[in-house]
Design an enzyme around this catalytic site. Structure first.
Site, PDB file in Angstrom:
ATOM      1  CE  LYS A  83      -3.914   1.905   2.654  1.00 31.81           C
ATOM      2  NZ  LYS A  83      -4.753   1.717   3.847  1.00 31.81           N
ATOM      3  CB  SER A 104      -8.041   3.600   2.840  1.00 34.84           C
ATOM      4  OG  SER A 104      -7.177   3.010   3.784  1.00 34.84           O
ATOM      5  CB  SER A 110      -8.247   0.840   5.847  1.00 33.87           C
ATOM      6  OG  SER A 110      -8.959   2.046   5.772  1.00 33.87           O
TER       7      SER A 110
END
Lengths: 97, 479
Positions: free
Chosen positions: B83, B158, B182
């Site tokens: 990420k 996210s 997330s």
């Protein structure tokens, strides 16, 4: 409820320039979110201590001795991200204009 | 066989037995990226040195004995996506924000050093909501990530890029971060496994901070086994993160048959899509048939978790994001005439809508006269919620429920109404407030859209979560 004046004050505290359109938008959105948050007052928290972090650990310190760190002698590399530098210093605009 | 479709466990076996080379494995993932990434936008940056790294690994492999290969590191040659809020040395790290568009990471995050030590190949950086603030990856400054199962829908967020990359075989596993769901929510939307470890078990050094008392790094993978492999590689105490726990309490691992599951009634109340409920209930029935013990449980004050979360998170954000000032790194506005204007203009042009909204909200709730009414109140409610979980865990070992109330929603469906978007995390945020470990595993599909089942465990009892999740995974996939 949040007024436009509040929005301007918060933006100033947050060091965030916002346009006229954004002011109206934030006035509405922040008020709605704060209304939602009001719900918390339904919970009786008499005598409850607030949580202060993710774990119950406190005062985590390393021994006061020299360590060889990954970042040692990396000043130049770290400064590489700054928009303007001069002789290993970060250059900034005038504070008073 | 397409190597990109393998699990980490399978690929590791294949590599150890010399059935596939690391180069083949990495190339097949790169091929999938080439095929799908333009449409899905899961990756923001694909590392051009990953093939070179793969070749090095193949050479290294010849140094290991062929038959017994216990010395081969657990992630040797496995392509992992990261990420884009986790620093990888010398690579750009945007956090999905314009303000860090050109920021090059000067060091490796602890989790990255650990992945490298375990032999992983880092294949690229994945898309996210700006600074991990959001539930759909639509808040990314670099466009939304689409759901591999239906590209008119969101991947969740996210960590949407990581979830989509795993689901579309563009990597074998990925790292995400979970502040309020997330990792678990996008895993649920994309039909992957997503694991959020106990707060304190994985170092956040090198993770771009959002809300520090909640942020936790964890894996997104195809199977529970794989999530466990990555978790074991990245966990452990770290001098660079004072919240990381050095001497973990000894895990009290129970036999699967001794585990008692709790069904929190708050997870099956108003707002839950009846089709999602049916899927979860069906799994519960299957488990009961297999002899699993269940108890109905109630979590007091659970309904206040989201409100407490949206006080605590913006407050911590307003402090954490003060560092983006246009001075030391990141975007700096060139037309600023003095120092104050550098701050004001750089932050205005660099941050997106949701980030500004949360900074404003946090600044307000922390400002003079409001601190006790909002922040302290929320932290007290947080304690009530945490104690509610502790009481539940006196009776049961694991909580079971849906990860999300619906399947993946349409792109644009919730972007106009911030509060509606916040509701996407209704079943996940309480876990972060309490610092608990939790996993989301696929529990079937409605049409072509995956449903996620969430298991929540006691603090530091990740072993029981893995044990139970593997058992449920097997039950669900067996016909």
């Amino acid at each position: 409820m949040i007024s436009k004046k509040d929005v301007e004050h918060i933006a100033k505290l947050a060091r965030l320039e916002i346009g006229e359109k954004e002011k109206t938008k934030f006035e509405k959105e922040l008020s709605e979110i704060l209304d939602f948050i009001e719900k918390l007052n339904e919970v009786d928290t008499t005598g409850i201590l607030p949580v202060t972090g993710g774990v119950e650990l406190a005062n985590i310190l390393r021994p006061d001795e020299e360590v060889t760190q990954e970042l040692e002698d990396k000043a130049e590399e770290l400064l590489g991200g700054a928009p303007e530098t001069k002789e290993n210093w970060i250059k900034v605009r005038a504070i008073f204009s | 066989m397409n190597p990109a479709h393998l699990t980490i466990k399978e690929a590791a076996e294949n590599i150890a037995e010399r059935k596939i080379s690391v180069t083949e494995l990495v190339s097949s993932c790169l091929k999938e990226i080439e095929k799908h990434n333009t449409d899905l936008n899961a990756y923001l940056n694909i590392f051009d040195d990953s093939l070179e790294e793969a070749k090095k690994k193949d050479e290294e492999l010849s140094g290991y004995p062929k038959k017994d290969s216990p010395q081969i590191p657990s992630l040797f040659g496995i392509p992992i996506a990261v990420k884009d809020n986790i620093l990888v040395k010398d690579k750009i790290c945007t956090a999905g924000s314009k303000i860090l568009e050109n920021f090059v990471a000067p060091y490796d995050a602890t989790v990255i050093s650990k992945l490298k030590k375990h032999g992983a190949i880092l294949i690229g950086k994945t898309n996210l909501d700006e600074f991990a603030m959001g539930s759909s990856t639509e808040n990314s400054a670099f466009g939304p990530t689409k759901n591999p199962h239906d590209s008119s829908r969101v991947a969740g967020g996210s960590s949407g890029g990581s979830a989509a990359a795993v689901a579309a075989n563009m990597c074998l596993g990925a790292l995400g971060s979970d502040t309020g769901g997330s990792i678990r929510q996008p895993a649920s939307f994309c039909g992957t496994v997503g694991f959020k470890p106990t707060y304190g078990t994985v170092s956040r050094h090198g993770l771009i901070a959002m809300a520090s008392s909640l942020d936790q790094i964890g894996p997104l993978t195809k199977t529970v086994d794989d999530a466990e492999i990555i978790y074991k590689a990245i966990s452990g105490g770290d001098d660079f993160d004072s919240t990381s726990v050095k001497n973990l309490p000894l895990p009290s691992k129970k036999e699967r048959k001794d585990l008692v599951f709790g069904i929190p009634k708050e997870y099956f109340s108003e707002g839950l899509d009846p089709e999602v409920e049916k899927k979860i209930r069906k799994t519960i029935e299957k488990m009961k048939d297999a002899g699993v013990a269940f108890k109905e449980i109630s979590l007091p004050s659970f309904e206040y978790a989201l409100a407490a979360y949206y006080v605590i998170v913006p407050a911590e954000i307003s402090a954490n994001l003060a560092r983006y000032d246009g001075i030391r790194y990141g975007f700096s506005h060139q037309e600023a005439k003095n120092l104050l204007e550098v701050y004001n203009k750089s932050r205005h042009a660099g941050f997106g809508d949701e980030v500004k909204r949360r900074i404003m909200l946090g600044t307000y709730t922390l400002s003079a006269g409001y601190y006790d009414a909002y922040y302290i109140k929320a932290q007290k409610v947080r304690r009530v919620i945490k104690e509610g979980f502790a009481r539940a865990f006196e009776e049961i070992d694991l909580l079971l429920g849906p990860t999300t109330s619906t399947t993946a929603f349409q792109l644009g469906e919730n972007t106009k109404d911030p509060l509606k978007m916040y509701l996407a995390d209704i079943y996940t945020v309480a876990v972060n407030l309490a610092g608990l470990p939790a996993i989301s595993i696929p529990a079937g599909k409605i049409g072509n859209l995956p449903v996620g089942l969430q298991l929540i465990g006691k603090w530091f009892e990740e072993e029981n979560i893995f044990e139970a999740a593997k058992f449920i995974e097997k039950l669900i996939t067996s016909r």
